[in-house]
Scaffold this motif. Structure first.
Motif, short mmCIF file in Angstrom:
data_model
loop_
_atom_site.label_atom_id
_atom_site.label_comp_id
_atom_site.label_asym_id
_atom_site.label_seq_id
_atom_site.Cartn_x
_atom_site.Cartn_y
_atom_site.Cartn_z
N SER A 90 -4.85 8.68 4.98
CA SER A 90 -5.57 7.12 5.03
C SER A 90 -5.53 6.17 4.36
O SER A 90 -5.97 6.87 3.66
N VAL A 91 -4.60 5.07 4.20
CA VAL A 91 -4.58 4.40 3.01
C VAL A 91 -5.12 3.34 3.12
O VAL A 91 -5.64 2.40 2.86
N VAL A 92 -5.53 3.21 4.74
CA VAL A 92 -6.49 2.40 5.29
C VAL A 92 -6.99 0.90 4.53
O VAL A 92 -6.73 -0.18 4.83
N TRP A 93 -8.08 1.55 3.86
CA TRP A 93 -8.34 0.60 2.96
C TRP A 93 -8.05 0.24 2.02
O TRP A 93 -8.02 -0.97 0.93
N ASP A 94 -6.88 0.89 1.25
CA ASP A 94 -6.46 0.40 -0.05
C ASP A 94 -5.54 -0.27 0.50
O ASP A 94 -4.98 -1.99 0.01
N GLU A 95 -4.91 -0.26 2.00
CA GLU A 95 -3.98 -1.82 3.18
C GLU A 95 -5.29 -2.86 2.96
O GLU A 95 -4.33 -3.95 3.30
N MET A 125 -1.90 4.58 8.12
CA MET A 125 -1.92 2.94 8.22
C MET A 125 -3.13 2.72 9.59
O MET A 125 -2.43 2.59 11.16
N HIS A 126 -3.81 1.39 9.78
CA HIS A 126 -3.40 0.43 10.44
C HIS A 126 -4.66 -0.52 10.20
O HIS A 126 -5.13 -0.98 9.47
N CYS A 127 -4.13 -1.91 10.79
CA CYS A 127 -4.02 -3.02 10.45
C CYS A 127 -6.10 -3.18 10.19
O CYS A 127 -6.09 -4.80 9.96
N LEU A 128 -6.39 -2.74 11.87
CA LEU A 128 -7.35 -2.81 11.88
C LEU A 128 -8.06 -3.72 12.39
O LEU A 128 -7.11 -5.41 12.35
N ALA A 132 0.49 -1.13 0.07
CA ALA A 132 -0.22 -0.08 0.24
C ALA A 132 1.05 0.69 0.30
O ALA A 132 0.55 2.34 -0.76
N TYR A 133 2.07 1.37 0.42
CA TYR A 133 2.39 2.69 0.41
C TYR A 133 3.54 2.52 -0.73
O TYR A 133 3.42 3.56 -1.20
#
Length: 303
Positions: A278-283, A257-260, A141-142
């Motif tokens: 935030s790129v959390v959803w792509d991550e 980022m957050h691993c959820l 993602a990054y």
């Protein structure tokens, strides 16, 4: 020939990790184009879950199906492990029936014992020590948003847990700086910090850790199995919430980022996790593609 396993990021060389991450991006493009890609037709993935999951289960099961194979879900109620069968015995039998095994468990030593007696590759879907599959998705993602992570600086804010341990290994393998912001008493494994050398530093002030970094990442303060510690952890981690003020100290183009799963208002504010950095959803989506690339590598690259 002994099978290759993926229990930590250190099980692969840096070049192999980069290869898997690059392949994950290729597989994401193939999926986005609607192309059929089934190199694992006829292969079977055995998924052993001692800990519950959303993203890990769906990513591995959907991923194996998209690659043409099939997946079998096994909870503690579905295996003799839940009744006390030795890990070694389950490994000997299960690995004669499936082509690859993913295990999500509590004790990392369970994975190590299972892999020792398995005839097929074993993947760490999460343990109390490491969560390497998540790091594949995170780096993917990054790099999709900002280019190579090599030479960059990452801030981990929160508990010195399995995710933090995997970020330490990632810094070692992929050559970036990691600043760990953690309250006293919640440090990551000191041996891992030592092994990280000058790539890893520990900070008590999250503002100091986040200053000028390119990526800020965190996790819940009380992980699965730590519910009884939640109240004490809430007090200890006061001031470690990744909010707009803290993100404002990072580089202008920094991502979050957050691993959820996430607890808005605790380790991260809603305005950050749902905000433009935030790129959390792509991550999260990348778990699907990273797992596919990993299974391809373990099953096909070694043939």
């Amino acid at each position: 020939m002994h099978p290759r396993h993926f229990l930590t990021l250190l099980d692969f060389t840096p070049d192999e990790l980069r290869r898997v991450i690059h392949r994950a991006s290729e597989l994401k493009h193939i999926r986005d184009q609607g192309q059929l890609h089934e190199p694992l037709r006829g292969k079977v993935l055995g998924m052993v879950f001692e800990k519950s999951s959303t993203r890990t289960r769906v990513a591995f099961e959907a991923g194996m199906n998209q690659l043409g194979g099939s997946a079998i879900f096994l909870s503690p109620r579905d295996t003799q492990l839940g009744r006390g069968e030795p890990v070694e015995d389950t490994a000997r039998v299960l690995s004669r029936m499936v082509d690859i095994i993913m295990i999500r468990t509590y004790g990392h030593e369970v994975l190590e014992r299972f892999a020792e007696y398995s005839r097929v590759p074993v993947i760490n879907g999460l343990s109390d020590r490491f969560h390497p599959c998540q790091l594949l998705a995170d780096i993917q993602a990054y790099e999709a948003h900002r280019g190579s992570i090599q030479g960059r600086t990452v801030a981990w804010v929160g508990d010195g847990n399995n995710m933090c341990h995997s970020w330490i290994n990632a810094a070692r393998q992929l050559d970036f700086q990691l600043r760990i912001a953690v309250p006293e008493g919640y440090d990551p494994d000191p041996d891992l910090i030592h092994a990280g050398g000058d790539r890893v530093s520990v900070h008590r002030d999250p503002r100091e850790a986040v200053e000028g970094v390119h990526l800020v990442t965190t996790d819940v303060w009380a992980s699965m199995g730590q519910e009884e510690e939640a109240k004490a952890r809430m007090k200890a981690f006061s001031g470690f919430c990744v909010d707009d003020a803290l993100m404002g100290l990072a580089a202008k183009d920094a991502v979050f980022m957050h691993c959820l799963p996430a607890h808005r208002g605790e380790e991260v504010s809603a305005s950050v996790i749902d905000g433009p950095q935030s790129v959390v959803w792509d991550e999260a989506e990348n778990r699907l593609h990273a797992h596919k690339a990993l299974m391809e590598f373990l099953l096909l690259a070694q043939e």
